[in-house]
Design a protein around this motif. Sequence first.
Motif, short mmCIF file in Angstrom:
data_model
loop_
_atom_site.label_atom_id
_atom_site.label_comp_id
_atom_site.label_asym_id
_atom_site.label_seq_id
_atom_site.Cartn_x
_atom_site.Cartn_y
_atom_site.Cartn_z
N GLN A 1 2.10 3.07 7.01
CA GLN A 1 1.62 2.77 5.67
C GLN A 1 2.70 2.05 4.88
OE1 GLN A 1 0.68 6.74 4.16
NE2 GLN A 1 2.58 6.80 3.02
N ASN A 2 2.27 1.31 3.84
CA ASN A 2 3.24 0.60 3.01
C ASN A 2 3.53 1.40 1.74
OD1 ASN A 2 0.98 0.24 1.38
ND2 ASN A 2 0.67 -1.90 1.96
N THR A 3 4.26 0.79 0.81
CA THR A 3 4.67 1.53 -0.40
C THR A 3 3.50 1.84 -1.32
OG1 THR A 3 5.20 -0.59 -1.47
CG2 THR A 3 7.00 0.57 -0.38
N ARG A 4 2.36 1.15 -1.13
CA ARG A 4 1.16 1.46 -1.92
C ARG A 4 0.31 2.52 -1.24
NH1 ARG A 4 0.94 -4.08 -1.91
NH2 ARG A 4 -0.79 -4.01 -0.42
N PHE A 5 0.77 3.02 -0.08
CA PHE A 5 0.05 4.02 0.71
C PHE A 5 -1.19 3.44 1.39
CE2 PHE A 5 1.72 7.68 -2.21
CZ PHE A 5 3.00 7.36 -1.82
N ASP A 6 -1.25 2.10 1.53
CA ASP A 6 -2.29 1.50 2.35
C ASP A 6 -2.05 1.88 3.81
OD1 ASP A 6 -3.43 0.13 0.17
OD2 ASP A 6 -2.06 -1.56 0.44
N LEU A 7 -3.10 2.20 4.54
CA LEU A 7 -2.98 2.56 5.95
C LEU A 7 -3.09 1.28 6.78
CD1 LEU A 7 -5.28 5.72 5.91
CD2 LEU A 7 -2.81 5.56 5.51
N CYS B 1 -4.23 6.18 1.19
CA CYS B 1 -4.11 7.64 1.05
C CYS B 1 -4.46 8.12 -0.35
CB CYS B 1 -2.69 8.07 1.41
SG CYS B 1 -2.31 7.98 3.16
N LEU B 2 -3.98 7.40 -1.35
CA LEU B 2 -4.23 7.82 -2.73
C LEU B 2 -5.71 7.73 -3.05
CD1 LEU B 2 -2.32 8.80 -4.96
CD2 LEU B 2 -2.32 6.47 -5.88
N TRP B 3 -6.33 6.62 -2.67
CA TRP B 3 -7.75 6.43 -2.96
C TRP B 3 -8.60 7.48 -2.25
CZ3 TRP B 3 -10.85 3.91 -6.19
CH2 TRP B 3 -12.20 3.78 -5.85
N LEU B 4 -8.32 7.72 -0.98
CA LEU B 4 -9.11 8.68 -0.21
C LEU B 4 -8.92 10.11 -0.71
CD1 LEU B 4 -8.51 7.17 3.34
CD2 LEU B 4 -10.64 7.12 2.04
N ALA B 5 -7.71 10.45 -1.14
CA ALA B 5 -7.46 11.81 -1.62
C ALA B 5 -8.29 12.15 -2.85
CB ALA B 5 -5.98 11.98 -1.94
N PHE B 6 -8.61 11.16 -3.66
CA PHE B 6 -9.37 11.40 -4.88
C PHE B 6 -10.86 11.08 -4.75
CE2 PHE B 6 -5.11 11.19 -6.70
CZ PHE B 6 -5.15 12.20 -7.65
N THR B 7 -11.25 10.32 -3.74
CA THR B 7 -12.64 9.85 -3.70
C THR B 7 -13.42 10.24 -2.45
OG1 THR B 7 -12.07 7.72 -2.66
CG2 THR B 7 -11.98 7.83 -5.08
N GLU C 1 3.01 -5.44 -9.73
CA GLU C 1 2.34 -5.97 -8.54
C GLU C 1 0.83 -5.83 -8.71
OE1 GLU C 1 2.37 -5.26 -3.72
OE2 GLU C 1 2.58 -3.58 -5.10
N PRO C 2 0.07 -6.94 -8.54
CA PRO C 2 -1.37 -6.90 -8.79
C PRO C 2 -2.11 -5.84 -7.97
CG PRO C 2 -0.63 -9.17 -8.64
CD PRO C 2 0.54 -8.31 -8.26
N ALA C 3 -1.78 -5.71 -6.69
CA ALA C 3 -2.51 -4.76 -5.84
C ALA C 3 -2.29 -3.32 -6.31
CB ALA C 3 -2.08 -4.93 -4.39
#
Length: 323
Positions: free
Chosen positions: A164-170, A194-200, A232-234
Amino acid sequence: MTVPSTMTPGATRPRTPAATARPTAPPAAPTRPEHGSARGEAELRRAELAAFLRSRRERTMPEQVGLPRGRRRRTPGLRREEVAQLATVGVTWYTWLEQGRDIHVSPQVLSSIARALMLDRAERNHLFALAGAADPEPDRSCTGLPEGTLQLLDQLGPYPAVIQNTRFDLLAYNRSYGRLLCDLDAVPPEERNCLWLAFTHPDWRAAITDWDETVRLLVARFRASTAGNVSEPAAKALVARLAEVSEDFRRIWARHEVVQPTSKCKLFHQADVGLLRVATTSLWTGPQFGPRMIAYTPMDEETRVRLDRLHALAMGEGQSAGG
């Protein structure tokens, strides 16, 4: 081991421009940027976006997009009205973009402009970065990870492992990780974060034994890991999306907590094999902070047996899907 699949945007043919209501008053022309301020950064970004669009327009020949050149063409490349026609946006709106005006442009409009100007993937990414918008058609091609790193990821099975990268993208994961918290292959590539999946994601959330404390630390690590590039936009787009859909995220994000990543015991309740007690080990995949490989190793014999079962299930499903 899984990486996103390649997706190529379809070609766009010239169409009649859609009717676009003109704003009652034009936005103010850009002033000299105030360096070191948020306003100055935004103005510099708009100026760079304007220059980039002009250069791509002047590079694109009419014949490339199916338009006649004509005899009295003084503009190198396409005219502004031709780009607007190809992208089905208002001429005035597109002109303001090239003038660096302070206007809001939707990701869908940017995507249409990218196709009209025949931008390649690198240019498209640059366009959305300058506009500070999330691409609705994100790059699903290979993430650029070395082949040796991907092979190592595979060889870590039966232990779950992910990059994963610093944005927690897998960015990539082995089969065991693909079944650890949810059926990750069923998740759209743009939502594998990871962040998106943990909340959604309900399955991902259910697999975390101490959800409240885990997501609190996860948000704090995310804030710390992105501190070097807060604009950073993303990353900004991810925070905006989470704030829109999750009250829990808004509450935790407002605390401004930061923590550094640590290796420690984690507890997961995997739906098929039961409770897993694992230790995490993180390895950076390059000389600078960026993508990192995270492996989960068993803390006890019971977990080792259950990870073997999980791996067998994942491999069986992969063979069934492939054969």
